[in-house]
Design a protein around this motif. Sequence first.
Motif, PDB file in Angstrom:
ATOM      1  N   TRP A 291       0.808  -1.216   0.000  1.00  0.00           N
ATOM      2  CA  TRP A 291       0.000   0.000   0.000  1.00  0.00           C
ATOM      3  C   TRP A 291       0.839   1.263   0.000  1.00  0.00           C
ATOM      4  O   TRP A 291       0.409   2.310  -0.482  1.00  0.00           O
ATOM      5  CB  TRP A 291      -0.952  -0.006   1.198  1.00  0.00           C
ATOM      6  CG  TRP A 291      -0.288   0.086   2.542  1.00  0.00           C
ATOM      7  CD1 TRP A 291       0.148  -0.934   3.322  1.00  0.00           C
ATOM      8  CD2 TRP A 291      -0.002   1.287   3.262  1.00  0.00           C
ATOM      9  NE1 TRP A 291       0.700  -0.470   4.483  1.00  0.00           N
ATOM     10  CE2 TRP A 291       0.613   0.908   4.483  1.00  0.00           C
ATOM     11  CE3 TRP A 291      -0.199   2.641   3.007  1.00  0.00           C
ATOM     12  CZ2 TRP A 291       1.035   1.826   5.427  1.00  0.00           C
ATOM     13  CZ3 TRP A 291       0.220   3.564   3.959  1.00  0.00           C
ATOM     14  CH2 TRP A 291       0.823   3.157   5.150  1.00  0.00           C
ATOM     15  N   LYS A 292       2.069   1.188   0.502  1.00  0.00           N
ATOM     16  CA  LYS A 292       2.945   2.362   0.492  1.00  0.00           C
ATOM     17  C   LYS A 292       3.483   2.667  -0.908  1.00  0.00           C
ATOM     18  O   LYS A 292       4.009   3.753  -1.146  1.00  0.00           O
ATOM     19  CB  LYS A 292       4.113   2.158   1.453  1.00  0.00           C
ATOM     20  CG  LYS A 292       3.725   2.133   2.925  1.00  0.00           C
ATOM     21  CD  LYS A 292       4.958   1.996   3.806  1.00  0.00           C
ATOM     22  CE  LYS A 292       4.588   2.004   5.277  1.00  0.00           C
ATOM     23  NZ  LYS A 292       5.777   1.871   6.155  1.00  0.00           N
ATOM     24  N   HIS A 293       3.370   1.702  -1.809  1.00  0.00           N
ATOM     25  CA  HIS A 293       3.956   1.854  -3.142  1.00  0.00           C
ATOM     26  C   HIS A 293       2.914   1.771  -4.262  1.00  0.00           C
ATOM     27  O   HIS A 293       3.266   1.574  -5.420  1.00  0.00           O
ATOM     28  CB  HIS A 293       5.031   0.785  -3.356  1.00  0.00           C
ATOM     29  CG  HIS A 293       6.168   0.856  -2.388  1.00  0.00           C
ATOM     30  ND1 HIS A 293       7.202   1.753  -2.534  1.00  0.00           N
ATOM     31  CD2 HIS A 293       6.418   0.166  -1.253  1.00  0.00           C
ATOM     32  CE1 HIS A 293       8.051   1.607  -1.528  1.00  0.00           C
ATOM     33  NE2 HIS A 293       7.605   0.643  -0.737  1.00  0.00           N
ATOM     34  N   TYR A 294       1.635   1.898  -3.932  1.00  0.00           N
ATOM     35  CA  TYR A 294       0.603   1.824  -4.961  1.00  0.00           C
ATOM     36  C   TYR A 294       0.795   2.892  -6.038  1.00  0.00           C
ATOM     37  O   TYR A 294       0.494   2.665  -7.216  1.00  0.00           O
ATOM     38  CB  TYR A 294      -0.784   1.987  -4.342  1.00  0.00           C
ATOM     39  CG  TYR A 294      -1.314   0.756  -3.636  1.00  0.00           C
ATOM     40  CD1 TYR A 294      -0.754  -0.501  -3.857  1.00  0.00           C
ATOM     41  CD2 TYR A 294      -2.384   0.858  -2.757  1.00  0.00           C
ATOM     42  CE1 TYR A 294      -1.242  -1.619  -3.202  1.00  0.00           C
ATOM     43  CE2 TYR A 294      -2.882  -0.259  -2.095  1.00  0.00           C
ATOM     44  CZ  TYR A 294      -2.310  -1.497  -2.319  1.00  0.00           C
ATOM     45  OH  TYR A 294      -2.797  -2.601  -1.677  1.00  0.00           O
ATOM     46  N   ASP A 295       1.291   4.060  -5.652  1.00  0.00           N
ATOM     47  CA  ASP A 295       1.425   5.158  -6.611  1.00  0.00           C
ATOM     48  C   ASP A 295       2.727   5.098  -7.407  1.00  0.00           C
ATOM     49  O   ASP A 295       2.918   5.888  -8.335  1.00  0.00           O
ATOM     50  CB  ASP A 295       1.337   6.508  -5.892  1.00  0.00           C
ATOM     51  CG  ASP A 295      -0.040   6.773  -5.299  1.00  0.00           C
ATOM     52  OD1 ASP A 295      -1.012   6.197  -5.819  1.00  0.00           O
ATOM     53  OD2 ASP A 295      -0.137   7.538  -4.322  1.00  0.00           O
ATOM     54  N   ASP A 296       3.619   4.176  -7.058  1.00  0.00           N
ATOM     55  CA  ASP A 296       4.883   4.068  -7.782  1.00  0.00           C
ATOM     56  C   ASP A 296       4.648   3.551  -9.197  1.00  0.00           C
ATOM     57  O   ASP A 296       3.940   2.554  -9.399  1.00  0.00           O
ATOM     58  CB  ASP A 296       5.837   3.113  -7.060  1.00  0.00           C
ATOM     59  CG  ASP A 296       6.263   3.636  -5.692  1.00  0.00           C
ATOM     60  OD1 ASP A 296       5.942   4.798  -5.380  1.00  0.00           O
ATOM     61  OD2 ASP A 296       6.902   2.874  -4.938  1.00  0.00           O
ATOM     62  N   VAL A 297       5.235   4.210 -10.187  1.00  0.00           N
ATOM     63  CA  VAL A 297       5.184   3.733 -11.569  1.00  0.00           C
ATOM     64  C   VAL A 297       6.405   2.831 -11.778  1.00  0.00           C
ATOM     65  O   VAL A 297       7.536   3.312 -11.764  1.00  0.00           O
ATOM     66  CB  VAL A 297       5.192   4.904 -12.565  1.00  0.00           C
ATOM     67  CG1 VAL A 297       5.178   4.388 -13.999  1.00  0.00           C
ATOM     68  CG2 VAL A 297       3.998   5.824 -12.312  1.00  0.00           C
ATOM     69  N   VAL A 298       6.154   1.514 -11.947  1.00  0.00           N
ATOM     70  CA  VAL A 298       7.254   0.555 -12.001  1.00  0.00           C
ATOM     71  C   VAL A 298       7.295  -0.128 -13.361  1.00  0.00           C
ATOM     72  O   VAL A 298       6.274  -0.277 -14.037  1.00  0.00           O
ATOM     73  CB  VAL A 298       7.127  -0.504 -10.885  1.00  0.00           C
ATOM     74  CG1 VAL A 298       7.175   0.151  -9.523  1.00  0.00           C
ATOM     75  CG2 VAL A 298       5.844  -1.308 -11.040  1.00  0.00           C
ATOM     76  N   GLU A 299       8.470  -0.561 -13.745  1.00  0.00           N
ATOM     77  CA  GLU A 299       8.655  -1.281 -15.002  1.00  0.00           C
ATOM     78  C   GLU A 299       8.325  -2.759 -14.790  1.00  0.00           C
ATOM     79  O   GLU A 299       8.859  -3.402 -13.888  1.00  0.00           O
ATOM     80  CB  GLU A 299      10.093  -1.127 -15.484  1.00  0.00           C
ATOM     81  CG  GLU A 299      10.382  -1.824 -16.807  1.00  0.00           C
ATOM     82  CD  GLU A 299      11.807  -1.607 -17.276  1.00  0.00           C
ATOM     83  OE1 GLU A 299      12.247  -2.362 -18.174  1.00  0.00           O
ATOM     84  OE2 GLU A 299      12.477  -0.692 -16.742  1.00  0.00           O
ATOM     85  N   ILE A 300       7.432  -3.303 -15.632  1.00  0.00           N
ATOM     86  CA  ILE A 300       6.989  -4.691 -15.483  1.00  0.00           C
ATOM     87  C   ILE A 300       7.796  -5.622 -16.378  1.00  0.00           C
ATOM     88  O   ILE A 300       8.413  -6.577 -15.929  1.00  0.00           O
ATOM     89  CB  ILE A 300       5.486  -4.823 -15.801  1.00  0.00           C
ATOM     90  CG1 ILE A 300       4.670  -3.892 -14.902  1.00  0.00           C
ATOM     91  CG2 ILE A 300       5.028  -6.270 -15.641  1.00  0.00           C
ATOM     92  CD1 ILE A 300       4.820  -4.153 -13.423  1.00  0.00           C
ATOM     93  N   THR A 301       7.799  -5.368 -17.680  1.00  0.00           N
ATOM     94  CA  THR A 301       8.497  -6.207 -18.645  1.00  0.00           C
ATOM     95  C   THR A 301       8.603  -5.434 -19.954  1.00  0.00           C
ATOM     96  O   THR A 301       8.130  -4.299 -20.051  1.00  0.00           O
ATOM     97  CB  THR A 301       7.772  -7.555 -18.850  1.00  0.00           C
ATOM     98  OG1 THR A 301       8.569  -8.434 -19.643  1.00  0.00           O
ATOM     99  CG2 THR A 301       6.420  -7.363 -19.510  1.00  0.00           C
TER     100      THR A 301
END
Length: 438
Positions: A291-301
């Motif tokens: 829940w602390k990282h829901y807003d993080d835009v992360v690279e999936i693949t």
Amino acid sequence: MKRLVSGLLAAMLLAGSAAALEPISQPIATSGYTYYAIQADGALLAWGDSFHGAVGPTDQDPLPWEEANVLLENARYVDAGFVMAAAIDEDGVLWGWGGTHNGRGFGAEEPYRLLEDVVSVSVMDSMCAALRTDGTVWTWGPRSGKSLAEHEDDPFYPPTQVLDHVVKLCGDLAVLEAGTLVQLLMDGETAAVRPLMEHVADVRIEYGSDDALLVQALDGGLWSVPCTTAEEKKTEFFVYLLGQPEKLLEEVSWFSPGLAVTADGTLWAWGHQRPAMLRDGRVDPEDPYGWKHYDDVVEITDGVISAVACSDRTLAVLADGSLWQLPSAREAVELADRGETPSSSPAVPEKLLDQVRMPSPAPVWAADAPAPAVLESASLEAWEARQAAAAEMGPDSPPAQEEPPAERIWEQGILELGVIAASLAALVLAAWMRGRKK
């Protein structure tokens, strides 16, 4: 004189008929635990839960993808909501299943023909909207407000034109030819239009703990715009109030709620329904999901063309045209951390189909285009300032001045911008001719 002629030409250009919109290909869609995909040969497949009859009887067990129903043989576009689904075939005919299409009841199984010459369709919770090749928007579904009061014995309204000169459509939002984003306020056959932003190419609605609009700029950049609603007392509609846009990514070729694919084929994700980060074909053990990282835009693949997320997985079309389902981060990361077994999400990426229909390519973006901008009439900050000022003045103070009509259009019935522009052109032409006679 020059100013008058310039206004005349502008009005005549606005009044002119828009160029026909090109067909759009959208091969995948999800809703809850129901999934859709269009094969390369045009066959539209549906599997999972059957909330609206597209997968089978509403009381049947979830259908595995190996036993998917074939809904259409020549589909090019599919979209789905909680109790409805809709698809467009190669001839531009729009078909629907379940829900409130034309007043059909919950769980209707057969597809039914709705409209022709359709470019895209947007399925909402209880109603639908379609964009046709001539740039007109048509809506249908349950009546509300004044329309319902006047048609108590007919609670559903048929497909009805509510807007024109539109190039993109998502739910109750539309992008006009000039790049203006507007909100459609509908209670049946009548509609009002409320301008929200300018310099917009496309839009999606993103629901979650903090609702937002995903707005694509004219240069292809993707922006997140905080969004809340407030009741407009004059009309009793709930209108969108927007915060300041925040840029997420550059050069986006595809996006949907919580997901975006950039021009290099990288899949990015955020939010509580995002897929797990992948490494060497498996879930990345370093995925920071929580829940602390829901807003993080992360690279999936990488190697992705398009993707859509749902409750327990993400469907992704890869560059070779194959369809895969990706593990849900909530189940693969969060449940695993608690020692629980994922209930339905695939544990690893799984290939479903060798070849699906390819989505439409991204357009050529304009270089150095202005950033999307919120209009003052739709600004949350400006609305809060007006509310605070009204509270300070007290209940006996005169009502606040309305926004100028150029930024807000209310209670105009079925709005046809082309007719308005044509009338403007006629008035300007008449004034010019009178001036010449003098």
